[in-house]
Design a protein around this motif. Structure first.
Motif, PDB file in Angstrom:
ATOM      1  N   GLU A  33       0.808  -1.086  -0.125  1.00 21.47           N
ATOM      2  CA  GLU A  33       0.105  -0.102  -0.142  1.00 21.47           C
ATOM      3  C   GLU A  33       0.802   1.189   0.121  1.00 21.47           C
ATOM      4  O   GLU A  33       2.141   1.323   0.720  1.00 21.47           O
ATOM      5  CB  GLU A  33      -0.782  -0.058   1.373  1.00 21.47           C
ATOM      6  CG  GLU A  33      -1.931  -1.257   1.404  1.00 21.47           C
ATOM      7  CD  GLU A  33      -2.700  -1.351   2.578  1.00 21.47           C
ATOM      8  OE1 GLU A  33      -2.975  -0.026   3.121  1.00 21.47           O
ATOM      9  OE2 GLU A  33      -3.118  -2.378   2.831  1.00 21.47           O
ATOM     10  N   PRO A  34       0.422   2.324  -0.731  1.00 24.97           N
ATOM     11  CA  PRO A  34       1.361   3.482  -0.873  1.00 24.97           C
ATOM     12  C   PRO A  34       1.531   4.132   0.589  1.00 24.97           C
ATOM     13  O   PRO A  34       0.591   4.111   1.429  1.00 24.97           O
ATOM     14  CB  PRO A  34       0.524   4.571  -1.476  1.00 24.97           C
ATOM     15  CG  PRO A  34      -0.190   3.403  -2.392  1.00 24.97           C
ATOM     16  CD  PRO A  34      -0.582   2.306  -1.671  1.00 24.97           C
ATOM     17  N   PHE A  35       2.737   4.336   0.957  1.00 30.93           N
ATOM     18  CA  PHE A  35       2.912   4.582   2.430  1.00 30.93           C
ATOM     19  C   PHE A  35       3.112   6.169   2.568  1.00 30.93           C
ATOM     20  O   PHE A  35       4.044   6.793   1.955  1.00 30.93           O
ATOM     21  CB  PHE A  35       4.249   4.005   3.004  1.00 30.93           C
ATOM     22  CG  PHE A  35       4.524   4.168   4.392  1.00 30.93           C
ATOM     23  CD1 PHE A  35       3.880   3.395   5.289  1.00 30.93           C
ATOM     24  CD2 PHE A  35       5.417   5.235   4.879  1.00 30.93           C
ATOM     25  CE1 PHE A  35       4.018   3.577   6.633  1.00 30.93           C
ATOM     26  CE2 PHE A  35       5.760   5.169   6.350  1.00 30.93           C
ATOM     27  CZ  PHE A  35       5.103   4.358   7.006  1.00 30.93           C
ATOM     28  N   GLY A  36       2.170   6.633   3.405  1.00 31.96           N
ATOM     29  CA  GLY A  36       2.299   8.123   3.825  1.00 31.96           C
ATOM     30  C   GLY A  36       2.473   8.346   5.328  1.00 31.96           C
ATOM     31  O   GLY A  36       1.796   9.583   5.643  1.00 31.96           O
ATOM     32  N   GLY A  37       2.875   7.356   6.029  1.00 32.67           N
ATOM     33  CA  GLY A  37       2.900   7.733   7.458  1.00 32.67           C
ATOM     34  C   GLY A  37       1.851   6.594   8.421  1.00 32.67           C
ATOM     35  O   GLY A  37       1.101   5.804   7.531  1.00 32.67           O
ATOM     36  N   LEU A  38       2.239   6.312   9.420  1.00 25.72           N
ATOM     37  CA  LEU A  38       1.410   5.325  10.251  1.00 25.72           C
ATOM     38  C   LEU A  38       0.185   5.950  10.731  1.00 25.72           C
ATOM     39  O   LEU A  38       0.246   7.073  11.469  1.00 25.72           O
ATOM     40  CB  LEU A  38       2.501   4.869  11.391  1.00 25.72           C
ATOM     41  CG  LEU A  38       3.433   4.101  11.160  1.00 25.72           C
ATOM     42  CD1 LEU A  38       4.218   3.900  12.505  1.00 25.72           C
ATOM     43  CD2 LEU A  38       2.932   2.465  10.552  1.00 25.72           C
ATOM     44  N   SER A  39      -0.907   5.552  10.632  1.00 26.32           N
ATOM     45  CA  SER A  39      -2.189   5.668  11.051  1.00 26.32           C
ATOM     46  C   SER A  39      -2.376   4.496  12.307  1.00 26.32           C
ATOM     47  O   SER A  39      -1.686   3.647  12.410  1.00 26.32           O
ATOM     48  CB  SER A  39      -3.268   5.439  10.084  1.00 26.32           C
ATOM     49  OG  SER A  39      -3.313   4.257   9.725  1.00 26.32           O
ATOM     50  N   ASP A  40      -3.463   5.085  13.171  1.00 26.70           N
ATOM     51  CA  ASP A  40      -4.022   3.999  14.150  1.00 26.70           C
ATOM     52  C   ASP A  40      -4.146   2.714  13.780  1.00 26.70           C
ATOM     53  O   ASP A  40      -3.776   1.735  14.182  1.00 26.70           O
ATOM     54  CB  ASP A  40      -5.073   4.704  14.921  1.00 26.70           C
ATOM     55  CG  ASP A  40      -4.708   5.861  15.768  1.00 26.70           C
ATOM     56  OD1 ASP A  40      -3.629   6.044  15.810  1.00 26.70           O
ATOM     57  OD2 ASP A  40      -5.636   6.551  16.186  1.00 26.70           O
TER      58      ASP A  40
END
Length: 294
Positions: A33-40
């Protein structure tokens, strides 16, 4: 970086051997999955599954820089660098190999970040360090760096294992690994295969067979998933996750960078501390004294 880099030397691989291809018969593939940072949600998934598959963790430019950095190291451009492990078949012939031949003769490189600034820059990228800190819950420190290179047709299997079984870190400390593809990886050229959730069972004894590995009978074959990646994609994984890679049966190479991070207080700082950590590690992971057949 931690003192894990001491006492390394250039070597020839001594592992490998025949194995049951069914060990890597994946029930499914997990798309990146395209990574744009960590979500909860991603944090929860990491805790549950023990890994995340992130597309585009590094961009095309940095992929090219990483490849150029590896070429410099294996081509002899850094005098004194000894962290190369060659494929067994080239023993005694290294002096006769040109760069292209060397590219197809290296199994892995270790502890190179202090020898190649482009690779150092990736390992210490602020975004990558922030990712590791988030998952560790502590300030991260890089303590192990490898480049894992499966040459076309001969790149051998890396049997199922847990990475913490190899590392002299404080027992019980969290470890986060980043496995960054530099080529397109898939089951044909030896992409990562993992068993989701296996990290939650804790340490498992390892045995010296085709490598230091899980017993083949301990592999949960019904739960295996493949993790194909495009260049720049990354498998982010817990140090206790069960994972392995089949041999490269294709005509394509499979190059990847691998970095491991742990809290600074978990990394040994003296030979005595290292010896103590190693003794405790082998008491947990060293299973060759057990009466089993793998």
């Amino acid at each position: 970086m931690g003192r894990q880099a001491e006492e390394i030397s250039e070597s020839v691989d001594r592992g490998g051997g025949d194995y049951d291809p069914g060990l890597y018969r994946a029930a499914e593939s997990v798309p990146a999955e395209p990574f744009g940072g960590l979500s909860d949600g991603l944090r929860d998934r990491y805790r549950r599954d023990g890994f995340l598959s992130a597309g585009g963790l590094i961009d095309e430019r940095r992929v090219g820089e990483a490849i150029a950095g590896i070429d410099r190291l294996i081509g002899g451009g850094v005098p004194g660098f000894r962290g190369i492990q060659w494929e067994a078949g080239v023993k005694g012939r290294l002096a006769d190999l040109d760069l292209e031949q060397r590219r197809h003769a290296v199994r892995k490189l270790v502890y190179y970040v202090d020898h190649e600034p482009r690779l150092h820059s990736i390992a210490h990228d602020p975004a990558i360090l922030a990712l590791a800190a988030d998952l560790l819950g502590a300030e991260p420190e890089l303590f192990a760096d490898q480049a894992l290179l499966k040459p076309p047709g001969i790149g051998r299997e890396k049997p199922w294992h847990q990475d913490v079984a190899y590392f002299d870190v404080r027992p019980g400390a969290p470890v986060v690994g980043l496995w960054i593809a530099l080529d397109r990886t898939d089951p044909g050229n030896g992409c990562m295969h993992v068993i989701p959730g296996s990290h939650r069972a804790g340490p498992v004894p390892h045995f010296s067979r085709r490598d230091f590995q899980l017993c083949d009978t301990d592999v949960a074959r019904d739960s295996v998933v493949a993790v194909p990646l495009d260049p720049g994609g990354c498998l982010i994984f817990d140090g206790l996750l069960h994972h392995g890679t089949p041999r490269n049966t294709s005509e394509r190479r499979r190059w990847a960078l691998q970095f491991h991070y742990a809290p600074a207080e978990a990394i040994w700082r003296s030979r005595d501390e290292r010896a103590a950590y190693r003794e405790r590690r082998l008491a947990v992971f060293g299973g060759d004294g057990l009466d089993v057949t793998c």
